[in-house]
Design a protein around this motif. Structure first.
Motif, PDB file in Angstrom:
ATOM      1  N   THR A  29     -15.449 -19.393 -20.581  1.00  0.00           N
ATOM      2  CA  THR A  29     -15.420 -18.479 -19.471  1.00  0.00           C
ATOM      3  C   THR A  29     -17.124 -18.254 -19.052  1.00  0.00           C
ATOM      4  O   THR A  29     -17.195 -18.386 -17.673  1.00  0.00           O
ATOM      5  CB  THR A  29     -14.820 -17.195 -19.552  1.00  0.00           C
ATOM      6  N   ALA A  30     -17.864 -18.284 -19.902  1.00  0.00           N
ATOM      7  CA  ALA A  30     -19.130 -17.847 -19.481  1.00  0.00           C
ATOM      8  C   ALA A  30     -19.987 -19.261 -19.062  1.00  0.00           C
ATOM      9  O   ALA A  30     -21.281 -19.212 -18.721  1.00  0.00           O
ATOM     10  CB  ALA A  30     -20.060 -17.040 -20.592  1.00  0.00           C
ATOM     11  N   GLY A  31     -19.571 -20.400 -19.691  1.00  0.00           N
ATOM     12  CA  GLY A  31     -20.272 -21.468 -19.584  1.00  0.00           C
ATOM     13  C   GLY A  31     -21.477 -21.684 -20.408  1.00  0.00           C
ATOM     14  O   GLY A  31     -22.418 -22.608 -20.290  1.00  0.00           O
ATOM     15  N   ARG A  32     -21.426 -21.047 -21.488  1.00  0.00           N
ATOM     16  CA  ARG A  32     -22.443 -21.116 -22.531  1.00  0.00           C
ATOM     17  C   ARG A  32     -21.815 -20.284 -23.516  1.00  0.00           C
ATOM     18  O   ARG A  32     -21.220 -19.453 -23.467  1.00  0.00           O
ATOM     19  CB  ARG A  32     -23.956 -20.362 -21.933  1.00  0.00           C
ATOM     20  N   PRO A  33     -22.388 -20.732 -24.964  1.00  0.00           N
ATOM     21  CA  PRO A  33     -21.889 -20.004 -26.082  1.00  0.00           C
ATOM     22  C   PRO A  33     -22.350 -18.518 -26.190  1.00  0.00           C
ATOM     23  O   PRO A  33     -23.737 -18.395 -25.749  1.00  0.00           O
ATOM     24  CB  PRO A  33     -22.356 -20.961 -27.254  1.00  0.00           C
ATOM     25  N   PRO A  34     -22.061 -17.532 -27.040  1.00  0.00           N
ATOM     26  CA  PRO A  34     -22.820 -16.365 -27.202  1.00  0.00           C
ATOM     27  C   PRO A  34     -24.158 -16.907 -28.210  1.00  0.00           C
ATOM     28  O   PRO A  34     -23.902 -17.621 -28.811  1.00  0.00           O
ATOM     29  CB  PRO A  34     -21.930 -15.652 -28.373  1.00  0.00           C
ATOM     30  N   GLY A  35     -25.088 -16.262 -27.781  1.00  0.00           N
ATOM     31  CA  GLY A  35     -26.533 -16.505 -28.563  1.00  0.00           C
ATOM     32  C   GLY A  35     -27.177 -15.375 -29.350  1.00  0.00           C
ATOM     33  O   GLY A  35     -26.997 -14.286 -29.008  1.00  0.00           O
ATOM     34  N   LEU A  36     -27.493 -15.798 -30.324  1.00  0.00           N
ATOM     35  CA  LEU A  36     -28.178 -14.872 -31.254  1.00  0.00           C
ATOM     36  C   LEU A  36     -29.558 -15.343 -31.594  1.00  0.00           C
ATOM     37  O   LEU A  36     -29.723 -16.368 -31.922  1.00  0.00           O
ATOM     38  CB  LEU A  36     -27.251 -15.226 -32.506  1.00  0.00           C
ATOM     39  N   ASP A  90     -31.418 -14.174 -20.925  1.00  0.00           N
ATOM     40  CA  ASP A  90     -29.784 -14.074 -20.481  1.00  0.00           C
ATOM     41  C   ASP A  90     -29.059 -14.816 -21.419  1.00  0.00           C
ATOM     42  O   ASP A  90     -27.830 -14.505 -21.546  1.00  0.00           O
ATOM     43  CB  ASP A  90     -29.768 -14.722 -19.123  1.00  0.00           C
ATOM     44  N   VAL A  91     -29.626 -15.564 -22.187  1.00  0.00           N
ATOM     45  CA  VAL A  91     -28.674 -16.511 -22.924  1.00  0.00           C
ATOM     46  C   VAL A  91     -28.685 -15.928 -24.530  1.00  0.00           C
ATOM     47  O   VAL A  91     -28.014 -16.238 -25.563  1.00  0.00           O
ATOM     48  CB  VAL A  91     -29.330 -17.935 -22.791  1.00  0.00           C
ATOM     49  N   HIS A  92     -29.434 -14.770 -24.640  1.00  0.00           N
ATOM     50  CA  HIS A  92     -29.496 -14.345 -26.014  1.00  0.00           C
ATOM     51  C   HIS A  92     -28.669 -12.971 -25.975  1.00  0.00           C
ATOM     52  O   HIS A  92     -29.102 -12.136 -25.403  1.00  0.00           O
ATOM     53  CB  HIS A  92     -31.011 -13.831 -26.560  1.00  0.00           C
ATOM     54  N   ASP A  93     -27.480 -12.856 -26.762  1.00  0.00           N
ATOM     55  CA  ASP A  93     -26.608 -11.767 -26.519  1.00  0.00           C
ATOM     56  C   ASP A  93     -27.023 -10.846 -27.711  1.00  0.00           C
ATOM     57  O   ASP A  93     -26.835  -9.473 -27.623  1.00  0.00           O
ATOM     58  CB  ASP A  93     -25.286 -12.183 -26.794  1.00  0.00           C
ATOM     59  N   GLY A  94     -27.270 -11.310 -28.639  1.00  0.00           N
ATOM     60  CA  GLY A  94     -27.624 -10.609 -30.028  1.00  0.00           C
ATOM     61  C   GLY A  94     -29.137 -10.615 -30.393  1.00  0.00           C
ATOM     62  O   GLY A  94     -29.476 -11.980 -30.389  1.00  0.00           O
ATOM     63  N   ILE A  95     -29.766  -9.701 -30.944  1.00  0.00           N
ATOM     64  CA  ILE A  95     -31.074  -9.923 -31.497  1.00  0.00           C
ATOM     65  C   ILE A  95     -31.021  -9.412 -33.032  1.00  0.00           C
ATOM     66  O   ILE A  95     -30.503  -8.278 -33.262  1.00  0.00           O
ATOM     67  CB  ILE A  95     -32.257  -9.153 -30.770  1.00  0.00           C
ATOM     68  N   LEU A  96     -31.532  -9.959 -33.921  1.00  0.00           N
ATOM     69  CA  LEU A  96     -31.797  -9.614 -35.411  1.00  0.00           C
ATOM     70  C   LEU A  96     -33.304  -9.757 -35.796  1.00  0.00           C
ATOM     71  O   LEU A  96     -33.692 -10.926 -35.892  1.00  0.00           O
ATOM     72  CB  LEU A  96     -30.664 -10.201 -36.295  1.00  0.00           C
ATOM     73  N   VAL A  97     -33.684  -8.714 -36.226  1.00  0.00           N
ATOM     74  CA  VAL A  97     -35.161  -8.999 -36.965  1.00  0.00           C
ATOM     75  C   VAL A  97     -34.789  -8.716 -38.385  1.00  0.00           C
ATOM     76  O   VAL A  97     -34.522  -7.620 -39.001  1.00  0.00           O
ATOM     77  CB  VAL A  97     -36.012  -8.012 -36.275  1.00  0.00           C
ATOM     78  N   GLN A  98     -34.956 -10.033 -39.297  1.00  0.00           N
ATOM     79  CA  GLN A  98     -34.876  -9.870 -40.479  1.00  0.00           C
ATOM     80  C   GLN A  98     -35.878  -9.015 -41.380  1.00  0.00           C
ATOM     81  O   GLN A  98     -36.967  -8.732 -41.279  1.00  0.00           O
ATOM     82  CB  GLN A  98     -35.037 -11.280 -41.087  1.00  0.00           C
ATOM     83  N   PRO A 119     -30.113  -2.024 -27.151  1.00  0.00           N
ATOM     84  CA  PRO A 119     -29.020  -1.507 -27.700  1.00  0.00           C
ATOM     85  C   PRO A 119     -27.814  -2.468 -27.451  1.00  0.00           C
ATOM     86  O   PRO A 119     -26.981  -2.574 -28.523  1.00  0.00           O
ATOM     87  CB  PRO A 119     -28.846   0.040 -27.126  1.00  0.00           C
ATOM     88  N   ALA A 120     -27.629  -3.042 -26.267  1.00  0.00           N
ATOM     89  CA  ALA A 120     -26.526  -3.745 -25.932  1.00  0.00           C
ATOM     90  C   ALA A 120     -26.737  -5.248 -26.752  1.00  0.00           C
ATOM     91  O   ALA A 120     -25.706  -5.890 -26.962  1.00  0.00           O
ATOM     92  CB  ALA A 120     -26.451  -4.062 -24.624  1.00  0.00           C
ATOM     93  N   LYS A 121     -27.708  -5.546 -27.351  1.00  0.00           N
ATOM     94  CA  LYS A 121     -28.297  -6.702 -28.199  1.00  0.00           C
ATOM     95  C   LYS A 121     -28.523  -6.240 -29.664  1.00  0.00           C
ATOM     96  O   LYS A 121     -28.667  -7.431 -30.256  1.00  0.00           O
ATOM     97  CB  LYS A 121     -29.132  -7.143 -27.636  1.00  0.00           C
ATOM     98  N   ASP A 122     -28.109  -5.080 -29.948  1.00  0.00           N
ATOM     99  CA  ASP A 122     -28.566  -4.823 -31.321  1.00  0.00           C
ATOM    100  C   ASP A 122     -27.374  -4.979 -32.328  1.00  0.00           C
ATOM    101  O   ASP A 122     -26.619  -3.991 -32.778  1.00  0.00           O
ATOM    102  CB  ASP A 122     -28.759  -2.981 -31.264  1.00  0.00           C
TER     103      ASP A 122
END
Ligand code: NDP
Length: 311
Positions: A29-36, A90-98, A119-122
């Protein structure tokens, strides 16, 4: 009694299999995969292993995983700059800082990072916004490790409501959110820490005992009520022969693993607890795989919520 082994690998596999169709539907539906986006700073060998496992899991799930690697000499501003770019993408839905960030960045560096992650990407659930929502039992992205423990209890048929739960550890990333999640599931929760007195006898009142301490094999059978469920969050690598010999008798599995590999991974719970507990998570193969599975679940949740918020 020999405790039932709670198989984190099997539960993690089930969660990841449930995430896969959601990823496919989102991509269609989004035309791209979820991005991390994963930010890895420095050379800590354990962090590199954790990040490798997260990248593999994300790619297997069909996600776009983007590793942003910075040298150990990077400054906090460098990290905040990368996080800012990922926030704006726009293509990164999640962000993780190790974690951990290099010590040279200062003690407050991780907090400074959690303060700026959108917070929406946390997807680690560590930002003050998500922590506040968790405290209020509202919808949010929840810390992966404690959320994984709840999934493991639920999927193993272990009741939480009305049970006496004791959590050893009060860190922002495991102990505190774990206690809140158990409380929200109607357990009666006690949180213990390094200044707790009569620790063993307090723990021995628990129906569900969670150890998130970072001290190899500290929880011994005297901490455990017969038949209790014991969740071992700890991950401690031992490479000192004397320590291993003091903890494990010759011929034991952990001792043999050490003799073969020169080091051995152990939890915060001594394996002898299996003789007292009713159910126990192994290390490795207990909580660790659940953390990664919940990261996948959170990334999909963040992707769906971001697209929905724009519709
Ligand atoms: P922290 O070091 O941030 O927190 C440890 C907690 O344990 C603190 O609250 C500390 O108390 C408490 N503690 C330390 N010594 C004692 C003691 N002698 N008696 C009672 N309490 C004590 O660790 P984390 O919460 O980040 O991690 C805990 C463990 O879980 C580690 O082994 C870590 O590697 C592992 N981990 C595993 C994950 C997984 O995916 N399986 C994910 C995250 C962590 P005080 O606050 O008073 O200092």
């Amino acid at each position: 009694m020999t405790a039932r082994v709670l198989d984190g690998n099997a539960v993690a596999r089930a969660i990841r299999e449930e995430v896969a169709p959601g990823v496919a539907a989102f991509t269609a539906t989004a035309g791209r995969p979820p991005g991390l986006g994963i930010v890895l700073v420095g050379d800590d060998p354990a962090s590199h292993v954790y990040v490798r496992n997260k990248i593999r899991a994300g790619m297997e799930a069909g996600m776009f995983v983007d590793l942003q690697q910075l040298p150990a000499t990077a400054t906090l501003d460098d990290v905040l700059g990368v996080v800012g770019r990922l926030n704006a993408s726009d293509v990164h839905d999640g962000i993780l800082v190790q974690s951990p960030l290099p010590g040279a960045m200062g003690r407050e560096a991780e907090r400074a990072v959690f303060d700026v992650i959108d917070p929406a990407k946390d997807v680690d659930g560590f930002s003050p916004g998500n922590v506040g929502l968790l405290v209020q039992k509202r919808d949010c992205l929840k810390a992966c490790t404690p959320a994984g423990v709840i999934e493991l209890l639920d999927r193993s048929g272990i009741a939480i409501a009305g049970q006496r739960a004791v959590v050893i550890g009060r860190s922002d990333i495991v102990g505190k959110p774990m206690a809140l999640m158990l409380l929200h599931r109607d357990a009666t929760v006690t949180v213990c820490h390094s200044r707790t007195t009569s620790l063993a006898s307090l723990c021995a009142e628990a129906d569900i005992l969670v150890a998130a301490i970072g001290r190899a094999c500290m929880v011994t059978p005297d901490f455990v009520k017969p038949g209790a469920t014991v969740i071992d969050v700890g991950m401690n690598r031992l490479d000192d022969a004397a320590t291993v010999a003091a903890l494990f008798p010759a011929g034991s599995k952990k001792r043999e693993q050490f003799e073969k590999a020169g080091s051995v991974l152990v939890g915060d719970v001594h394996p002898d607890v299996a003789g007292t507990a009713g159910a126990l998570t192994p290390v490795p193969g207990g909580v660790g795989p659940l953390t990664i599975a919940m990261l996948m679940k959170n990334t999909l949740q963040a992707a769906i919520a971001r697209v929905a918020a724009r519709a």
